[in-house]
Scaffold this motif. Structure first.
Motif, short mmCIF file in Angstrom:
data_model
loop_
_atom_site.label_atom_id
_atom_site.label_comp_id
_atom_site.label_asym_id
_atom_site.label_seq_id
_atom_site.Cartn_x
_atom_site.Cartn_y
_atom_site.Cartn_z
N PRO A 137 12.94 -73.08 10.21
CA PRO A 137 13.01 -71.71 9.69
C PRO A 137 11.68 -71.32 9.03
O PRO A 137 11.11 -72.10 8.27
CB PRO A 137 14.13 -71.79 8.65
N PHE A 138 11.20 -70.11 9.30
CA PHE A 138 9.92 -69.63 8.77
C PHE A 138 10.09 -68.25 8.14
O PHE A 138 10.98 -67.48 8.50
CB PHE A 138 8.88 -69.54 9.88
N ILE A 139 9.18 -67.95 7.20
CA ILE A 139 9.11 -66.62 6.61
C ILE A 139 7.69 -66.38 6.13
O ILE A 139 7.02 -67.30 5.64
CB ILE A 139 10.11 -66.45 5.44
N ALA A 140 7.21 -65.14 6.28
CA ALA A 140 5.87 -64.78 5.80
C ALA A 140 5.87 -64.70 4.28
O ALA A 140 6.88 -64.34 3.65
CB ALA A 140 5.44 -63.45 6.40
N LEU A 141 4.74 -65.02 3.68
CA LEU A 141 4.60 -64.95 2.23
C LEU A 141 4.96 -63.56 1.72
O LEU A 141 5.66 -63.41 0.70
CB LEU A 141 3.16 -65.31 1.82
N GLU A 142 4.52 -62.53 2.40
CA GLU A 142 4.82 -61.15 2.00
C GLU A 142 6.33 -60.92 1.94
O GLU A 142 6.84 -60.31 0.99
CB GLU A 142 4.17 -60.17 2.98
N ASP A 143 7.06 -61.41 2.93
CA ASP A 143 8.51 -61.20 2.97
C ASP A 143 9.23 -62.06 1.94
O ASP A 143 10.28 -61.67 1.42
CB ASP A 143 9.04 -61.51 4.37
N ALA A 148 12.66 -70.83 3.24
CA ALA A 148 12.23 -71.47 4.47
C ALA A 148 10.77 -71.92 4.33
O ALA A 148 10.21 -71.92 3.23
CB ALA A 148 12.39 -70.50 5.64
N ILE A 149 10.15 -72.29 5.43
CA ILE A 149 8.72 -72.63 5.44
C ILE A 149 7.94 -71.33 5.33
O ILE A 149 8.02 -70.46 6.20
CB ILE A 149 8.35 -73.36 6.74
N ILE A 150 7.20 -71.19 4.25
CA ILE A 150 6.46 -69.95 4.00
C ILE A 150 5.04 -70.09 4.55
O ILE A 150 4.38 -71.11 4.36
CB ILE A 150 6.40 -69.63 2.49
N TYR A 151 4.58 -69.06 5.24
CA TYR A 151 3.22 -69.07 5.78
C TYR A 151 2.49 -67.80 5.35
O TYR A 151 3.09 -66.75 5.14
CB TYR A 151 3.25 -69.17 7.31
N GLY A 152 1.18 -67.93 5.21
CA GLY A 152 0.36 -66.77 4.86
C GLY A 152 -0.59 -67.08 3.73
O GLY A 152 -0.34 -67.98 2.92
N THR A 153 -1.67 -66.33 3.67
CA THR A 153 -2.65 -66.53 2.60
C THR A 153 -2.65 -65.43 1.56
O THR A 153 -3.25 -65.59 0.50
CB THR A 153 -4.08 -66.61 3.19
N GLU A 154 -2.00 -64.31 1.86
CA GLU A 154 -2.12 -63.20 0.92
C GLU A 154 -0.95 -62.24 1.00
O GLU A 154 -0.16 -62.26 1.95
CB GLU A 154 -3.42 -62.43 1.18
#
Length: 391
Positions: free
Chosen positions: A266-272, A212-218
């Motif tokens: 659809p979104f997902i955190a970089l960590e996940d 999905a669209i990944i978000y996050g910096t770390e």
């Protein structure tokens, strides 16, 4: 034996390689040709977060996390000879394939970039699949990040992989039809079909991870030291919507919502996202999937307006003056589409969502405030523009 991570200099590939290396004693071979850096530079942009050379990154990983099992190979996976050498020398038990030209807008600029995107992405995947077969590595677990964009935007809940078709009273499970909306997304539709065929013909274990669209910096690993940071793109061509909005908030630039903005994505955190790939890569041989399995790498759907409003709310914590403005939509899409996507299989893999969208936004803004100058210097790249012949 080893674990190969392609696209390992990239936004997702780098933190994934760190997570995998921290969970195994096997050699983790990072593969890249640094094309992502060149693509972003070619559209006049840069990573908001400074990133070091691959040698500096690996040195920092050994120093900070005591990871002595990382090594790097510079290779262009569209070249069959390079893939043959990679596989014959390292004989991977797992290949995590995150290398691709990942931008739909970039693939839409002109015919040259559409052709490049299709050749680059499809050739690399075919070379790896055929290479594993011809080097007698049929037990190697092949994991590729495709995209949830292969599904398009149907008006019914999107299954995790296949679909049920009924004709003349008979029912059967069939692959979900390719409904991609860009030349880039079509490459991943074709990759999905090629992986399915490779499993059928070569009996390769395949995990098709539709990202999905990944978000996050770390992630936990990259946050330990600035030298381990992963890249963060914010321009129109390579910056995903959440990242572009956060950068606009930092620059004091109105968040550019296209059209009504009520369409859910659809979104997902970089960590996940990293955790799921690592779980697949590190699964024991006897518990490793021997089938062709599709995962929807998503934790929730969010409307574009909600993305902008959440960022505006969190921006108050950083004393940022943020506005949300609606612009004419340059894309062909239903601006009110209420996407629903099944992701039970992926949820089971990661044990459920670890980071909420609001928490992710808070972390992103906390990182970007230290790099305001890098963002404002390129704020002309927030919106699509005419590229010169040199770009």
């Amino acid at each position: 034996m080893s674990i190969v991570v392609t696209g390992a200099d990239g936004y997702l590939g780098w933190p994934t390689a760190l997570r995998i290396a921290d969970g195994t004693d096997e050699r983790v071979v990072l593969v890249d040709n640094f094309a992502r850096r060149e693509w972003v530079e070619s559209v006049g942009s840069t990573s908001a977060v400074p990133i070091g050379s691959i040698d500096e990154r690996i040195e920092a990983a050994e120093e900070v996390h005591d990871l002595s099992n990382l090594s790097f190979v510079e290779a262009d996976l569209t070249e069959r000879a390079a893939v043959d050498e990679l596989l014959s020398v390292h004989e991977p038990s797992v290949v995590v394939h995150t290398a691709a030209q990942p931008s739909a807008p970039y693939s839409q600029i002109n015919g040259e970039r559409a052709n490049y995107t299709q050749h680059n992405n499809l050739q690399a995947t075919r070379n790896l699949l055929w290479g594993l077969h011809e080097h007698d590595l049929s037990d190697t677990h092949f994991i590729e990040t495709t995209t949830t964009g292969v599904y398009g935007a149907p008006e019914f809940p999107i299954p995790e992989g296949g679909a049920t078709m009924e004709n003349q009273g008979e029912r059967d499970e069939v692959p979900f039809p390719a409904m991609a909306g860009s030349w880039y997304h079509l490459t991943k539709s074709h990759d999905a079909a090629n992986m399915r065929l490779a499993h059928k013909q070569f009996d390769l274990p395949i995990s098709d991870v539709r990202t999905a669209i990944i978000y996050g910096t770390e992630t936990e690993e990259t946050s330990a030291d600035d030298r381990l940071a992963t890249r963060f793109d914010f321009d129109y061509y390579f910056g995903v919507v959440a990242h572009r909005f956060c950068a606009q908030a930092i620059a004091g630039y109105p968040m550019t919502v296209y059209g009504k903005g009520e369409q859910r994505k659809p979104f997902i955190a970089l960590e996940d996202a990293v955790e799921g790939l690592a779980q697949l890569a590190l699964s024991e041989t006897d518990s490793r999937p021997d089938d062709h399995v599709v995962y929807n790498q998503v934790t929730r759907a969010i409307s574009i307006v909600e993305v902008a409003e959440t960022i505006a709310d969190v921006s108050d914590e950083y004393d940022l003056d943020v506005e949300v403005e609606h612009f004419e939509n340059p894309r062909e899409e239903d601006e009110t589409h209420k996407m629903e996507m099944e992701h039970d299989r992926y949820d089971d893999l990661i044990g459920g969502q670890s980071t909420t969208f609001e928490e992710g936004v808070r972390s992103i803004l906390g990182t970007l405030v230290d790099h305001e100058d890098r963002i404002t210097a390129r704020e002309d790249r927030f919106l699509p523009g005419v590229l010169t012949d040199d770009e």
